[in-house]
Design an enzyme around this catalytic site. Structure first.
Site, short mmCIF file in Angstrom:
data_model
loop_
_atom_site.label_atom_id
_atom_site.label_comp_id
_atom_site.label_asym_id
_atom_site.label_seq_id
_atom_site.Cartn_x
_atom_site.Cartn_y
_atom_site.Cartn_z
N ARG A 1 0.68 8.08 11.31
CA ARG A 1 -0.69 7.62 11.47
C ARG A 1 -0.93 7.19 12.92
O ARG A 1 -1.98 7.48 13.50
CB ARG A 1 -0.93 6.45 10.51
CG ARG A 1 -2.32 6.41 9.95
CD ARG A 1 -2.43 5.57 8.71
NE ARG A 1 -1.79 4.29 8.82
CZ ARG A 1 -1.10 3.71 7.84
NH1 ARG A 1 -0.93 4.32 6.70
NH2 ARG A 1 -0.57 2.51 8.01
N ARG B 1 0.84 -1.20 0.00
CA ARG B 1 0.00 0.00 0.00
C ARG B 1 0.87 1.25 0.00
O ARG B 1 1.91 1.30 0.65
CB ARG B 1 -0.91 0.00 1.23
CG ARG B 1 -2.13 -0.89 1.06
CD ARG B 1 -2.92 -1.04 2.34
NE ARG B 1 -3.09 0.18 3.12
CZ ARG B 1 -3.83 0.26 4.21
NH1 ARG B 1 -4.48 -0.81 4.65
NH2 ARG B 1 -3.94 1.39 4.87
#
Length: 286
Positions: free
Chosen positions: A232, A221
């Site tokens: 994140r 990804r």
């Protein structure tokens, strides 16, 4: 849309209560909701699950495995698994008006705004209602108190399962994620062996390798770089505590520390939820 209108008009109101430490290591149950009652329909205000299936939320850091465990439970309990991450990826792969905006947000490791998530979720809930779906397991929503208040205004949430995993293992796990570009299957090439330290037990997670015909088609990804993963996690940790306290104060938060990979964690999670899986028992006995 009707659902979106109700979401945006909703206000929160719920009873108070705190979570307590349960006898099982790594599991903290909502006050007044014993381990023996969590999996029973009566404890969640229903007599027959066919009349109103469970309505649960799964919380946890990106990469902790919310999707894996929520998906397994949805199959076991026969309720839809609604993952906002999947909704975002579906929109990204489309030619819809949000796709370019979402691509920029995701590639920078930022979280998608409330308005976009509510819009995507509203469409999913409306489509499910039209098909006669009952109950759900939400994965990735809510992320904020505002979202939780909106959700609380339009539907009851029976239980919130908060999955936890030590951060060093989380980062390594995220960096090992791979997807087959042909079949869409999700795999993990990381072989994790974390030493015990500061009172924490050691942890081993074997890789989840693809079949041979998928091996040459694996892709990573775009947002699974170390810099993006750590950012994140930082954003999530800053935002998660108020949300955990929100559900804890309503006596709905069950905190579950993952002891390892799926073979170790799945049966313990079922035990914490007081759910039996006959297929799991049969495979263990074989």
């Amino acid at each position: 849309m009707a659902v979106l209108s109700r979401l945006l008009r909703a206000t929160a109101s719920a009873s108070r209560g705190m979570t307590t430490l349960a006898p099982e290591a790594g599991v903290r149950y909502p006050t007044g909701l014993a381990a023996s009652k969590i999996g029973s329909a009566a404890a969640l205000g229903r007599v027959d699950p066919a009349e109103r299936n469970v309505q649960w939320v799964f919380l946890g850091c990106p990469g902790v495995g919310k999707g894996t465990y929520a998906s397994r439970l949805s199959q076991l309990l026969a309720v839809p698994h609604i993952a906002t991450g999947d909704l975002v990826r579906e929109e990204l792969s489309s030619s819809g008006p949000l796709s370019e905006q979402l691509a920029a947000i995701v590639n920078q490791g930022k979280l998608v705004s409330d308005e976009i998530i509510i819009d995507l979720l509203s469409k999913r809930l409306e489509n499910g209602a039209a098909k006669g779906e009952s109950g759900f397991i939400l994965d990735g929503f809510p992320r904020t108190i505002r979202q939780a208040e909106i959700l609380e205004g339009v539907t009851d949430i029976d239980l919130v399962v908060n999955l936890k995993l030590r951060e060093d293992v989380l980062v390594e796990k995220c960096l090992g994620r791979r997807m087959c570009s042909q079949c869409g299957g999700n795999f993990n090439v990381a072989s994790i062996s974390a030493k015990g330290e500061n009172g924490r037990p050691g942890m081993y997670m074997p890789p989840l390798l693809p079949p041979s015909h998928c091996m040459s088609k694996l892709i990573t990804r775009a947002d699974d770089t170390e810099e993006v993963v750590k950012e994140r996690l930082r954003i999530y940790n800053d935002m998660s505590k108020p949300l955990e306290e929100f559900y804890s104060s309503r006596g709905k938060l069950l905190e579950f520390d993952l002891p390892g990979g799926i073979p170790e964690s799945w049966p313990k999670l079922l035990e914490a939820l007081n759910i039996e899986d006959s297929d799991n028992k049969q495979s263990a006995a074989a």
